[in-house]
Design an enzyme around this catalytic site. Structure first.
Site, PDB file in Angstrom:
ATOM      1  N   CYS A  47     -84.004 -48.642  10.513  1.00  0.00           N
ATOM      2  CA  CYS A  47     -85.431 -48.684  10.203  1.00  0.00           C
ATOM      3  C   CYS A  47     -85.673 -49.225   8.793  1.00  0.00           C
ATOM      4  O   CYS A  47     -85.501 -50.415   8.551  1.00  0.00           O
ATOM      5  CB  CYS A  47     -86.062 -47.308  10.418  1.00  0.00           C
ATOM      6  N   HIS A  94     -83.940 -45.329  15.210  1.00  0.00           N
ATOM      7  CA  HIS A  94     -83.189 -44.219  14.613  1.00  0.00           C
ATOM      8  C   HIS A  94     -82.250 -43.586  15.640  1.00  0.00           C
ATOM      9  O   HIS A  94     -82.640 -42.641  16.336  1.00  0.00           O
ATOM     10  CB  HIS A  94     -84.146 -43.127  14.123  1.00  0.00           C
ATOM     11  N   GLU A 104     -79.787 -41.718  14.928  1.00  0.00           N
ATOM     12  CA  GLU A 104     -79.347 -40.430  14.374  1.00  0.00           C
ATOM     13  C   GLU A 104     -80.229 -39.268  14.816  1.00  0.00           C
ATOM     14  O   GLU A 104     -79.874 -38.105  14.643  1.00  0.00           O
ATOM     15  CB  GLU A 104     -79.294 -40.498  12.843  1.00  0.00           C
TER      16      GLU A 104
END
EC number: 4.3.3.6
Length: 202
Positions: free
Chosen positions: A82, A176, A178
């Site tokens: 991002c 994202h 994660e």
């Protein structure tokens, strides 16, 4: 694991903790990085999401911007998500005043291209090099890549826009991974770092 690479997460702003957890799950030794001396001790680095203008200004303030640029030029593997993707772009289409990038990927990115915070969404993304089911991408005020140079490999697109790229040792995604519990992209990056470390040792 004795041969686990040491991978830092730039811990100036953004979702640092989630990246540290994902890297550890992918068999890396993960640690936060804020200062040049901490940067010097890692084999690779993740640039997390957050606010790209703020990260840029803090990187300059903490004295890590120039060392970071030097490490990227020297071939250190870096993965940006991002805002981290924006930081790795050689050019931003609509930069804010005073915003600087680290560079490393021959691409032009558009900030907040997928909309504002309240327009955030999740989507399944087929990423080249990641086996199995599509990756679940979380897009939060996400950029997209307007164009890439000849040396940049497009790894994924969503809705006709480029959302994952790689150039040499530098990897970037608009979304994202994660935040999903799926650590395959982090595992891909850990393998990039491990391969680079092996090459350096030869």
């Amino acid at each position: 694991m004795t041969d686990a690479p040491v991978i830092g997460v730039l811990a100036l702003q953004g979702d640092v903790r989630e990246h540290l957890i994902a890297l550890a799950a992918a068999d890396a030794v993960a640690r936060p990085v804020r200062r040049p001396e901490e940067l010097a001790e890692v084999d690779g680095l993740v640039l997390p999401g957050g606010e790209s203008t703020t990260i840029s200004k803090l990187a300059i303030l903490f004295g890590v911007m120039e060392p970071l640029r030097a490490r990227v030029r020297d071939g250190m593997p870096v993965y940006g998500t991002c805002a981290g993707m924006i930081m790795l772009a050689d050019k931003i289409l609509d930069p804010r005043s005073g915003q600087e990038t680290i560079g490393g990927i021959d691409m032009i990115v558009r900030r907040n291209a997928f909309g504002r915070q309240n327009e955030s969404f999740e989507a399944a993304v087929d990423v080249r090099g990641v086996e199995g089911d599509p990756v679940e991408g979380v897009f939060i005020r996400a950029p997209w890549v307007e164009s890439v140079g000849a040396g940049t490999e497009v790894l994924a697109e969503h809705d006709g826009h480029i959302v994952a790229v790689r150039q040499g040792n530098v990897l970037a995604t608009s979304f994202h991974p994660e935040l999903t519990g799926d650590h395959r992209l982090h595992a891909l990056f850990v393998e990039m770092v491990r391969a680079n470390r092996t090459a350096d040792a030869l």
